[in-house]
Design an enzyme around this catalytic site. Structure first.
Site, PDB file in Angstrom:
ATOM      1  N   LYS A  87      56.932  -6.777  27.452  1.00  0.00           N
ATOM      2  CA  LYS A  87      58.146  -5.995  27.617  1.00  0.00           C
ATOM      3  C   LYS A  87      57.955  -4.640  27.252  1.00  0.00           C
ATOM      4  O   LYS A  87      57.220  -4.355  26.378  1.00  0.00           O
ATOM      5  CB  LYS A  87      59.545  -6.381  26.725  1.00  0.00           C
ATOM      6  CG  LYS A  87      60.757  -5.736  27.389  1.00  0.00           C
ATOM      7  CD  LYS A  87      61.221  -6.550  28.775  1.00  0.00           C
ATOM      8  CE  LYS A  87      62.325  -6.178  29.450  1.00  0.00           C
ATOM      9  NZ  LYS A  87      62.943  -6.829  30.427  1.00  0.00           N
ATOM     10  N   ASP A 147      63.318  -3.026  35.184  1.00  0.00           N
ATOM     11  CA  ASP A 147      64.600  -3.554  34.301  1.00  0.00           C
ATOM     12  C   ASP A 147      65.483  -2.644  34.587  1.00  0.00           C
ATOM     13  O   ASP A 147      65.651  -1.598  35.350  1.00  0.00           O
ATOM     14  CB  ASP A 147      63.973  -3.840  32.756  1.00  0.00           C
ATOM     15  CG  ASP A 147      65.056  -4.620  32.155  1.00  0.00           C
ATOM     16  OD1 ASP A 147      65.308  -5.548  32.425  1.00  0.00           O
ATOM     17  OD2 ASP A 147      65.692  -3.914  31.055  1.00  0.00           O
TER      18      ASP A 147
HETATM   19  P1  NDP Z   1      70.373  -1.725  36.392  1.00  0.00           P
HETATM   20  O1  NDP Z   1      70.213  -0.901  35.721  1.00  0.00           O
HETATM   21  O2  NDP Z   1      70.231  -2.147  37.636  1.00  0.00           O
HETATM   22  O3  NDP Z   1      71.947  -2.265  36.155  1.00  0.00           O
HETATM   23  C1  NDP Z   1      72.542  -2.311  34.752  1.00  0.00           C
HETATM   24  C2  NDP Z   1      73.842  -2.270  35.031  1.00  0.00           C
HETATM   25  O4  NDP Z   1      74.344  -2.684  33.631  1.00  0.00           O
HETATM   26  C3  NDP Z   1      74.563  -1.085  35.463  1.00  0.00           C
HETATM   27  O5  NDP Z   1      75.763  -1.458  36.062  1.00  0.00           O
HETATM   28  C4  NDP Z   1      74.860  -0.276  34.141  1.00  0.00           C
HETATM   29  O6  NDP Z   1      76.011   0.603  34.115  1.00  0.00           O
HETATM   30  C5  NDP Z   1      75.463  -1.396  33.477  1.00  0.00           C
HETATM   31  N1  NDP Z   1      75.201  -1.182  31.688  1.00  0.00           N
HETATM   32  C6  NDP Z   1      73.541  -1.030  31.390  1.00  0.00           C
HETATM   33  N2  NDP Z   1      73.895  -0.659  30.035  1.00  0.00           N
HETATM   34  C7  NDP Z   1      75.149  -0.856  29.637  1.00  0.00           C
HETATM   35  C8  NDP Z   1      75.861  -0.598  28.589  1.00  0.00           C
HETATM   36  N3  NDP Z   1      75.010  -0.495  27.340  1.00  0.00           N
HETATM   37  N4  NDP Z   1      77.166  -0.935  28.699  1.00  0.00           N
HETATM   38  C9  NDP Z   1      77.703  -1.234  29.620  1.00  0.00           C
HETATM   39  N5  NDP Z   1      76.982  -1.134  30.971  1.00  0.00           N
HETATM   40  C10 NDP Z   1      75.876  -1.140  30.771  1.00  0.00           C
HETATM   41  O7  NDP Z   1      69.753  -3.102  35.545  1.00  0.00           O
HETATM   42  P2  NDP Z   1      69.637  -4.782  35.994  1.00  0.00           P
HETATM   43  O8  NDP Z   1      70.752  -5.179  36.866  1.00  0.00           O
HETATM   44  O9  NDP Z   1      68.088  -4.684  36.547  1.00  0.00           O
HETATM   45  O10 NDP Z   1      69.545  -5.399  34.660  1.00  0.00           O
HETATM   46  C11 NDP Z   1      70.767  -6.056  34.111  1.00  0.00           C
HETATM   47  C12 NDP Z   1      70.422  -7.058  32.953  1.00  0.00           C
HETATM   48  O11 NDP Z   1      69.672  -8.169  33.537  1.00  0.00           O
HETATM   49  C13 NDP Z   1      69.648  -6.516  31.822  1.00  0.00           C
HETATM   50  O12 NDP Z   1      70.000  -7.161  30.659  1.00  0.00           O
HETATM   51  C14 NDP Z   1      68.000  -6.850  32.367  1.00  0.00           C
HETATM   52  O13 NDP Z   1      67.153  -6.900  31.197  1.00  0.00           O
HETATM   53  C15 NDP Z   1      68.389  -7.953  32.808  1.00  0.00           C
HETATM   54  N6  NDP Z   1      67.399  -8.663  33.893  1.00  0.00           N
HETATM   55  C16 NDP Z   1      67.025  -7.918  34.960  1.00  0.00           C
HETATM   56  C17 NDP Z   1      66.063  -8.510  35.793  1.00  0.00           C
HETATM   57  C18 NDP Z   1      65.823  -7.641  37.177  1.00  0.00           C
HETATM   58  O14 NDP Z   1      65.007  -8.236  37.851  1.00  0.00           O
HETATM   59  N7  NDP Z   1      66.055  -6.602  37.442  1.00  0.00           N
HETATM   60  C19 NDP Z   1      65.301  -9.837  35.457  1.00  0.00           C
HETATM   61  C20 NDP Z   1      65.963 -10.455  34.495  1.00  0.00           C
HETATM   62  C21 NDP Z   1      66.814 -10.049  33.761  1.00  0.00           C
HETATM   63  P3  NDP Z   1      75.591   2.058  34.485  1.00  0.00           P
HETATM   64  O15 NDP Z   1      75.265   2.132  36.133  1.00  0.00           O
HETATM   65  O16 NDP Z   1      76.503   2.837  34.132  1.00  0.00           O
HETATM   66  O17 NDP Z   1      74.287   2.437  33.407  1.00  0.00           O
END
Ligand code: NDP
Length: 444
Positions: free
Chosen positions: A126, A166
């Site tokens: 990671k 991510d």
């Molecule tokens: P994105 O950056 O596309 O989206 C993240 C979302 O979560 C956004 O809506 C963001 O809001 C919100 N968010 C992020 N941090 C916070 C916080 N501290 N408090 C509240 N809301 C928050 O990321 P992903 O969708 O790719 O990833 C989401 C999760 O899934 C993570 O845990 C990641 O590790 C996990 N994951 C992702 C994979 C992938 O293929 N993308 C694979 C497996 C797991 P805002 O837009 O306001 O920042």
């Protein structure tokens, strides 16, 4: 003291002030007890758990870049190459101000087990930086990504370590990083996944984590004669995972009624309008207030609150530790019967325990969200073959992988006398393959 407690104490002492990392190691080690006890003497003699909890290496570096005002900015960046017993290191890169060594180590450690569960030949890693992409111009994002890769390129490669996206790292960032890697190394290889379709990306990779989460949830419900169709689903997040979880929930006949970002959340009793959500988040990169402004049925509330809504299934898809004990209590009180994690470790340990005791079917992210990395591995295969598979081909492989993961997790839980405990099932099923590979490869 027994072996597992000794190893956990060692991890805490050797990695002070890293609470997320301690939390992830504790959850895994605790649930591995029955599998360790069957072979404790050998594992202890081989120091297998000490080796498994200690990363192969951690690379930490400075990223200097110039902003649009001519000011030099400096960020911290990391890559943890955790374990490559079953394949090249593989795991995403996160750009978010909360990134630090503890967060990257927790994510890298979890990734080992997740990647093992996919059944594909990928090890765990990671990376990331405390760089905040929000509000930056495209040129600033490019400058940061180029500087980041100018250091990281030394340590990655198609057969060595293959990062992906991510939080904060999507197609735009992967494109800039890939371009700089290619420019420095002069090779056209599948060193990153999540690439654009015009330069080696895989169809269905963008959708894979969210779609996979729903395939997994459907299989879990089916195992007890239930189904997703007709269910009300609460989703948190509004990023890559959340958007495609919402899209697939609709396709499987469920109704997703919430989403959220870091400033607030939406309740839409008519069901979330996916096309509008994509427009707001993927195209405009705007806040959810814009969604509410364009959708009369939607209510926007600042702050947190997704878990207060009445739902049958909850899918946390935003970030770590976003579903707390009080949220778990509200979910149970409102009749929620299944929680599957789309994000990594979004549920706190107390909330997980409460949900499990209340009889809620709970599945951890390392199994339920493994569709993303699994499809990244399919992207690696396509790059090696120099071929492109159709959307349907990748999607059907993804579905097969998720169904398989559920069955392996379910049967591992049963075999070790913990039927229905998918946390234990996922950790044990992931662990056994890695332990076998590490043992076969000798003391390294
Ligand atoms: P994105 O950056 O596309 O989206 C993240 C979302 O979560 C956004 O809506 C963001 O809001 C919100 N968010 C992020 N941090 C916070 C916080 N501290 N408090 C509240 N809301 C928050 O990321 P992903 O969708 O790719 O990833 C989401 C999760 O899934 C993570 O845990 C990641 O590790 C996990 N994951 C992702 C994979 C992938 O293929 N993308 C694979 C497996 C797991 P805002 O837009 O306001 O920042």
């Amino acid at each position: 003291m027994n072996y597992i407690d000794e190893v956990y104490e060692r991890v805490v002492n050797q990695n002070p002030a890293q609470p997320e990392f301690h939390q992830a190691v504790k959850e895994v080690l605790d649930s591995l007890r029955p599998a360790i006890e069957r072979n404790e003497e050998k594992f202890r003699r081989d120091a297998l758990l000490e080796r498994l909890t200690t990363p192969d290496r951690i690379i930490q570096f400075r990223v200097a870049w110039v902003d649009d005002n001519g000011q030099v900015q400096v960020n911290n960046a990391y890559r943890v190459q955790y374990n490559n017993a079953i394949g090249p290191y593989k795991g995403g890169i996160r750009f978010h101000p909360s990134v630090n060594a503890s967060v990257i180590k927790f994510l890298g450690f979890e990734q080992i087990f997740k990647n093992s569960l996919t059944g594909l030949p990928i090890g765990g890693g990671k990376g990331g930086s405390d760089f905040d992409p929000k509000g930056k111009s495209d040129r600033e994002i490019m400058a940061f990504c180029q500087s980041f890769i100018t250091e990281l390129y030394k340590y990655i490669g198609a057969d060595v370590d293959v990062p992906a996206g991510d939080i904060g790292v999507g197609a735009r960032e992967i494109g800039y990083m890939y371009g700089q890697y290619k420019r420095i190394r002069g090779v056209y290889e599948g060193v990153l996944t999540g690439k654009g379709l015009s330069y080696g990306g895989s169809l269905a990779r963008k959708e894979a984590t969210g779609y996979g989460l729903l395939y997994f949830t459907e299989e879990m419900l089916k195992s007890t004669g239930d189904q997703l169709a007709g269910k009300t689903v609460a989703v948190s997040g509004a990023g890559n995972v959340a958007i495609y979880a919402i899209e697939k929930a609709w396709q499987l006949g469920a109704k997703p009624v919430t989403c959220s970002d870091s400033t607030g959340w939406i309740y839409d009793p008519e069901g979330i309008d996916v096309a509008l959500l994509k427009e707001v988040k993927e195209v405009k990169r705007a806040r959810l207030t814009e969604y509410a402004a364009a959708r009369p049925s939607a209510v926007y509330t600042p702050g947190k609150g997704v878990w207060s809504v009445k739902c049958d299934v909850a899918l946390p898809c935003a970030t770590q530790n976003e579903l707390h004990l009080e949220d778990a209590k509200m979910l149970v009180a409102n009749g929620c019967t299944a929680v599957c994690e789309g994000a990594n470790m979004p549920t706190t340990a107390e909330a997980t325990e409460y949900l499990q005791k209340a009889g809620v079917r709970f599945c951890p992210g390392k199994a339920a969200n493994a569709g993303g990395v699994a499809t990244s591995a399919l992207e690696m295969s396509q790059n090696s073959e120099r071929l492109h598979w159709s959307f349907e081909e990748v999607d059907s492989k993804l579905k097969g992988i998720m169904v398989n993961i559920f069955r392996n997790v379910d049967s591992a839980a049963k075999e070790y006398g913990m039927e229905g405990n998918y946390v234990a099932g996922a950790n044990i099923a992931g662990f056994l393959k890695i332990a076998d590979a590490m043992t076969a490869q000798g003391i390294v």
